[in-house]
Scaffold this motif. Structure first.
Motif, PDB file in Angstrom:
ATOM      1  N   GLU A   1      -5.419   1.976  -1.450  1.00 16.34           N
ATOM      2  CA  GLU A   1      -6.442   1.277  -0.675  1.00 16.34           C
ATOM      3  C   GLU A   1      -7.027   0.102  -1.494  1.00 16.34           C
ATOM      4  OE1 GLU A   1      -7.275   1.210   2.465  1.00 16.34           O
ATOM      5  OE2 GLU A   1      -9.007  -0.055   2.056  1.00 16.34           O
ATOM      6  N   TRP A   2      -6.141  -0.825  -1.883  1.00 18.06           N
ATOM      7  CA  TRP A   2      -6.549  -2.066  -2.569  1.00 18.06           C
ATOM      8  C   TRP A   2      -7.493  -1.774  -3.734  1.00 18.06           C
ATOM      9  CZ3 TRP A   2      -2.749  -4.841  -1.112  1.00 18.06           C
ATOM     10  CH2 TRP A   2      -2.285  -4.821   0.214  1.00 18.06           C
TER      11      TRP A   2
ATOM     12  N   TYR B   1     -12.882  -2.451  12.383  1.00 15.01           N
ATOM     13  CA  TYR B   1     -13.362  -1.269  11.663  1.00 15.01           C
ATOM     14  C   TYR B   1     -14.819  -0.927  11.917  1.00 15.01           C
ATOM     15  CZ  TYR B   1      -8.978  -0.922   9.155  1.00 15.01           C
ATOM     16  OH  TYR B   1      -7.664  -0.749   8.864  1.00 15.01           O
TER      17      TYR B   1
ATOM     18  N   ILE C   1      -9.811 -12.016   5.180  1.00 16.09           N
ATOM     19  CA  ILE C   1      -9.940 -11.193   3.967  1.00 16.09           C
ATOM     20  C   ILE C   1      -9.219 -11.858   2.798  1.00 16.09           C
ATOM     21  CG2 ILE C   1      -9.280  -8.969   2.940  1.00 16.09           C
ATOM     22  CD1 ILE C   1     -11.669  -8.775   4.855  1.00 16.09           C
TER      23      ILE C   1
ATOM     24  N   GLU D   1      -5.167  -2.496  13.928  1.00 20.54           N
ATOM     25  CA  GLU D   1      -5.713  -1.569  12.932  1.00 20.54           C
ATOM     26  C   GLU D   1      -7.045  -1.043  13.421  1.00 20.54           C
ATOM     27  OE1 GLU D   1      -6.118  -2.859   8.840  1.00 20.54           O
ATOM     28  OE2 GLU D   1      -4.186  -3.881   8.907  1.00 20.54           O
TER      29      GLU D   1
ATOM     30  N   GLN E   1       0.800  -1.216   0.000  1.00 24.03           N
ATOM     31  CA  GLN E   1       0.000   0.000   0.000  1.00 24.03           C
ATOM     32  C   GLN E   1       0.839   1.275   0.000  1.00 24.03           C
ATOM     33  OE1 GLN E   1      -2.743  -1.788   3.232  1.00 24.03           O
ATOM     34  NE2 GLN E   1      -4.091  -0.433   2.105  1.00 24.03           N
TER      35      GLN E   1
ATOM     36  N   ILE F   1     -12.427 -10.344  -5.509  1.00 18.39           N
ATOM     37  CA  ILE F   1     -12.246  -8.889  -5.659  1.00 18.39           C
ATOM     38  C   ILE F   1     -10.905  -8.391  -5.126  1.00 18.39           C
ATOM     39  CG2 ILE F   1     -14.737  -8.401  -5.737  1.00 18.39           C
ATOM     40  CD1 ILE F   1     -14.567  -7.495  -2.824  1.00 18.39           C
TER      41      ILE F   1
ATOM     42  N   ASN G   1      -1.642 -11.070   7.968  1.00 22.14           N
ATOM     43  CA  ASN G   1      -2.677 -10.065   8.202  1.00 22.14           C
ATOM     44  C   ASN G   1      -4.006 -10.555   7.635  1.00 22.14           C
ATOM     45  OD1 ASN G   1      -3.501  -7.210   8.916  1.00 22.14           O
ATOM     46  ND2 ASN G   1      -4.127  -7.303   6.772  1.00 22.14           N
ATOM     47  N   GLU G   2      -5.018 -10.623   8.481  1.00 27.89           N
ATOM     48  CA  GLU G   2      -6.390 -10.881   8.062  1.00 27.89           C
ATOM     49  C   GLU G   2      -6.538 -12.067   7.107  1.00 27.89           C
ATOM     50  OE1 GLU G   2      -7.931  -7.156   6.599  1.00 27.89           O
ATOM     51  OE2 GLU G   2      -7.869  -6.233   8.567  1.00 27.89           O
TER      52      GLU G   2
ATOM     53  N   PHE H   1      -7.175   6.878   4.277  1.00 25.49           N
ATOM     54  CA  PHE H   1      -7.240   6.521   5.691  1.00 25.49           C
ATOM     55  C   PHE H   1      -6.133   7.183   6.515  1.00 25.49           C
ATOM     56  CE2 PHE H   1     -10.087   2.992   4.563  1.00 25.49           C
ATOM     57  CZ  PHE H   1     -10.818   2.797   5.730  1.00 25.49           C
TER      58      PHE H   1
ATOM     59  N   HIS I   1     -18.403   2.868   1.825  1.00 30.19           N
ATOM     60  CA  HIS I   1     -19.766   2.393   2.099  1.00 30.19           C
ATOM     61  C   HIS I   1     -19.822   1.358   3.222  1.00 30.19           C
ATOM     62  CE1 HIS I   1     -19.255  -1.586   0.205  1.00 30.19           C
ATOM     63  NE2 HIS I   1     -18.346  -0.957  -0.503  1.00 30.19           N
ATOM     64  N   TRP I   2     -18.742   0.599   3.409  1.00 31.68           N
ATOM     65  CA  TRP I   2     -18.800  -0.509   4.373  1.00 31.68           C
ATOM     66  C   TRP I   2     -18.474  -0.073   5.803  1.00 31.68           C
ATOM     67  CZ3 TRP I   2     -14.068  -1.201   6.687  1.00 31.68           C
ATOM     68  CH2 TRP I   2     -12.941  -0.751   5.970  1.00 31.68           C
TER      69      TRP I   2
ATOM     70  N   HIS J   1       1.084  -9.233   4.286  1.00 32.87           N
ATOM     71  CA  HIS J   1      -0.120  -8.399   4.219  1.00 32.87           C
ATOM     72  C   HIS J   1      -0.614  -8.426   2.770  1.00 32.87           C
ATOM     73  CE1 HIS J   1      -2.316  -4.879   6.309  1.00 32.87           C
ATOM     74  NE2 HIS J   1      -2.898  -5.023   5.132  1.00 32.87           N
TER      75      HIS J   1
ATOM     76  N   LEU K   1     -12.054 -12.547   0.228  1.00 33.74           N
ATOM     77  CA  LEU K   1     -12.048 -11.617  -0.896  1.00 33.74           C
ATOM     78  C   LEU K   1     -11.150 -12.097  -2.033  1.00 33.74           C
ATOM     79  CD1 LEU K   1     -13.443  -9.996   1.325  1.00 33.74           C
ATOM     80  CD2 LEU K   1     -12.312  -7.953   0.489  1.00 33.74           C
TER      81      LEU K   1
ATOM     82  N   TRP L   1      -4.919   2.996  11.765  1.00 37.17           N
ATOM     83  CA  TRP L   1      -4.790   2.755  10.332  1.00 37.17           C
ATOM     84  C   TRP L   1      -5.260   4.013   9.630  1.00 37.17           C
ATOM     85  CZ3 TRP L   1      -2.354  -0.810   7.493  1.00 37.17           C
ATOM     86  CH2 TRP L   1      -2.502  -0.656   6.105  1.00 37.17           C
TER      87      TRP L   1
HETATM   88  C1  GBH Z   1      -7.991  -3.603   6.413  1.00 41.56           C
HETATM   89  O1  GBH Z   1      -8.901  -4.643   6.217  1.00 41.56           O
HETATM   90  C2  GBH Z   1      -6.677  -3.949   5.725  1.00 41.56           C
HETATM   91  O2  GBH Z   1      -5.848  -4.727   6.560  1.00 41.56           O
HETATM   92  C3  GBH Z   1      -5.918  -2.723   5.307  1.00 41.56           C
HETATM   93  O3  GBH Z   1      -4.871  -3.092   4.460  1.00 41.56           O
HETATM   94  C4  GBH Z   1      -6.867  -1.751   4.632  1.00 41.56           C
HETATM   95  O4  GBH Z   1      -6.193  -0.633   4.143  1.00 41.56           O
HETATM   96  C5  GBH Z   1      -7.930  -1.375   5.636  1.00 41.56           C
HETATM   97  O5  GBH Z   1      -8.654  -2.512   5.948  1.00 41.56           O
HETATM   98  C6  GBH Z   1      -8.944  -0.359   5.139  1.00 41.56           C
HETATM   99  O6  GBH Z   1      -9.778  -0.934   4.179  1.00 41.56           O
HETATM  100  O7  GBH Z   1     -17.285  -4.105   0.777  1.00 41.56           O
HETATM  101  O8  GBH Z   1     -16.333  -5.141  -1.165  1.00 41.56           O
HETATM  102  O9  GBH Z   1     -15.727  -2.893  -0.617  1.00 41.56           O
HETATM  103  C7  GBH Z   1     -10.148  -4.489   6.829  1.00 41.56           C
HETATM  104  C8  GBH Z   1     -11.129  -5.367   6.117  1.00 41.56           C
HETATM  105  C9  GBH Z   1     -11.397  -5.399   3.738  1.00 41.56           C
HETATM  106  C10 GBH Z   1     -13.066  -4.500   5.195  1.00 41.56           C
HETATM  107  C11 GBH Z   1     -12.113  -4.767   2.548  1.00 41.56           C
HETATM  108  C12 GBH Z   1     -13.722  -3.870   4.031  1.00 41.56           C
HETATM  109  C13 GBH Z   1     -14.189  -3.878   1.718  1.00 41.56           C
HETATM  110  C14 GBH Z   1     -14.820  -4.857   0.810  1.00 41.56           C
HETATM  111  N1  GBH Z   1     -11.671  -4.683   4.969  1.00 41.56           N
HETATM  112  N2  GBH Z   1     -13.518  -4.584   2.828  1.00 41.56           N
HETATM  113  S1  GBH Z   1     -16.123  -4.208  -0.117  1.00 41.56           S
END
Ligand code: GBH
Length: 479
Positions: free
Chosen positions: A431-432, A312, A173, A380, A23, A183, A169-170, A440, A351-352, A125, A177, A424
């Motif tokens: 941001e992926w 989060y 996810i 985080e 990132q 995604i 990490n996670e 952030f 949105h999430w 990560h 994902l 974070w």
């Molecule tokens: C963290 O994951 C990550 O560890 C970090 O790298 C990232 O920058 C941070 O979140 C902020 O996003 O609803 O399809 O848009 C937290 C888990 C993963 C939750 C992505 C939200 C969005 C999927 N997040 N997810 S979507």
């Protein structure tokens, strides 16, 4: 944040910020780095917002000194970063070590320590070396041993100075994902099967890495190793409805329990999770899909020296009631729970992310009651602003103030042993799948010019003030 009562936080509380290699670093093919699955994923079109990539990101590979200034400006006691596996080992294996990559992290770690900042290092990560993906990635059995070798290499190389490690990490996810929804890299969309397999191999990999540290490094280096688990906090949509209550338990079992139960509770997946998955398999005529831990390998049980939590947001959960019962295998069909956002919760710039600070307090207590009495680090927690950039980011200040208040209550009123908090993120970054559209950071990064200038947000200034206030208070108590 100035109203925050910092007296709730223990004297040795770790105040940190977090980043992740892909990132922020950029330098995607510089000085011997091998490609990772995120390089591949971003370079394929149509995966990421406006086809943006982490090729340059914050260019922290070349601008580390600028990041260090940010760390110092905040007065952090701790800083969390991740290592890029394919920068160190371009093909993922120790058959070839990239010395320039080794040097980079040596410099980062040495600089942090010279500034009195304790590093917390995450080995993985989301950025698997592409060469390993080409051999099956997290779906392959062999990946666990290969990860162990990578972990051993990092412990050997940096463990004299790094005392706080997290392996993965996670994994939730990465599995869900990356292998169910497709995604995130590697973009695999194989619903109801591959996520469980990938998750299983991640747990095997983590287990081997922890044992490697435990047997060969702990007595020499005296550090601690864990893994970063993320989950929403969840509450039943209708607390009076037994199905919603059960669905909420399933929601937690399929997110936190999936990884926390094997490591902290039983050495195996939550029973409710296995039962649902196998019932689904029967209904649809499939074989078993949730792997079993082999008796011939070390158990994941007990393979963490602390709990590392990424939090989060919160969800209200309702039972799917057969709404998804027809047709195909999927994780969501197995979980059979629908998560919704309560319309009364404020929303952030993504949105999430609904802002529910007291969800964190409840989750901390839940972890303490259900999983472990080990110390918990929040590794985080953060907020993305709504709309155009505002250096005076009052919403984010409010978010941190409320969130830290809840952490304080978890410590002082609920007796949860929270050892630290990592915001974070240190910087606006890649941001992926959202690319650079979601910010952030505690520092703004100007992605429109090659200098990638870092500018502190108000939230950064206020976070620094909280840290300094806590430091002053605890100092005055000792004399
Ligand atoms: C963290 O994951 C990550 O560890 C970090 O790298 C990232 O920058 C941070 O979140 C902020 O996003 O609803 O399809 O848009 C937290 C888990 C993963 C939750 C992505 C939200 C969005 C999927 N997040 N997810 S979507």
């Amino acid at each position: 944040m100035s109203a925050l009562d910092v007296s709730a936080f223990p004297r040795d509380f770790a105040w940190g910020a977090a980043t992740a290699a892909y990132q922020i670093e950029g330098g995607w093919n510089m000085e011997g780095k091998g490609p990772s699955i995120w390089d591949t994923f971003c370079h394929a079109k149509g995966k990421v917002f406006e086809d943006q990539t982490g090729d340059v990101a914050c260019n922290s590979y070349q601008l580390w000194q600028e990041d260090l200034k940010c760390v110092q400006r905040l007065g952090l006691s701790h800083h969390r970063l991740s290592m890029s596996w394919s920068r160190l080992l371009p093909d993922g294996t120790t058959s070839h070590v990239n010395l320039k990559g080794v040097e980079y992290y040596n410099k980062v770690i040495d600089d942090l320590i010279a500034c009195n900042v304790t590093p917390m290092v995450t080995l993985y990560h989301f950025d698997l070396p592409q060469a390993l993906q080409d051999c099956g990635g997290w779906k392959s059995t062999e990946i666990a041993d290969i990860f162990e070798s990578y972990a051993r290499f990092c412990f050997q190389t940096y463990g004299d100075r790094v005392k706080l490690w997290t392996t993965l990490n996670e994994p939730y996810i990465c599995a869900k994902l990356g292998h169910e929804d497709g995604i995130f890299a590697p973009g695999i969309k194989e619903p109801g099967t591959s996520a469980y397999l990938a998750g299983h191999n991640m747990l095997r990999a983590h287990t081997k890495a922890w044992h490697c540290y435990n047997s060969h490094f702990r007595h020499l280096q005296g550090g601690k190793v864990s893994l970063n688990l993320n989950t929403d906090w969840a509450e039943p949509l209708d607390p009076g409805c037994l199905q919603d209550v059960a669905a909420t338990e399933r929601y937690m079992a399929f997110s936190l329990g999936w990884f926390a139960c094997p490591v902290f509770c039983t050495g195996d997946y939550p029973e409710s999770m296995r039962a649902k998955i196998e019932a689904g398999s029967l209904e649809l005529g499939y074989g078993p899909r949730l792997p079993r831990f082999s008796k011939d390998e070390p158990s994941p049980l007990g393979t963490a020296d602390f709990f590392a939590l990424n939090y989060y947001t919160t969800r209200k959960v309702k039972d799917l009631k057969g709404a998804c019962k027809s047709g195909e295998l999927s994780f969501i069909r197995d979980q059979s729970a629908e998560a919704v956002i309560d319309p009364s919760w404020p929303i952030s710039g993504v949105h999430w992310l609904a802002v529910v600070p007291d969800g964190l307090r409840k989750l901390l207590k839940h972890i303490n009651d259900t999983y472990t009495s080990l110390p918990i680090y929040i590794t985080e927690s953060g907020f993305s602003q709504i709309g155009p950039v505002q250096i005076e980011d009052d919403d984010r200040c409010h978010f941190y103030q409320k969130t830290l208040q809840e952490v304080g209550k978890a410590v002082s009123q609920d007796g949860v042993n929270v050892k630290g908090y990592f915001a974070w993120s240190l910087l606006d970054n890649f941001e992926w799948a959202d690319g650079f559209s979601v910010r952030f950071g505690l520092f703004h990064v100007d992605f429109s010019t090659p200098e990638l200038k870092r500018t502190i947000y108000r939230s950064g200034r206020e976070y620094a003030a909280v840290i300094s206030k806590h430091r002053t208070q605890t100092k005055s108590k000792t004399v």
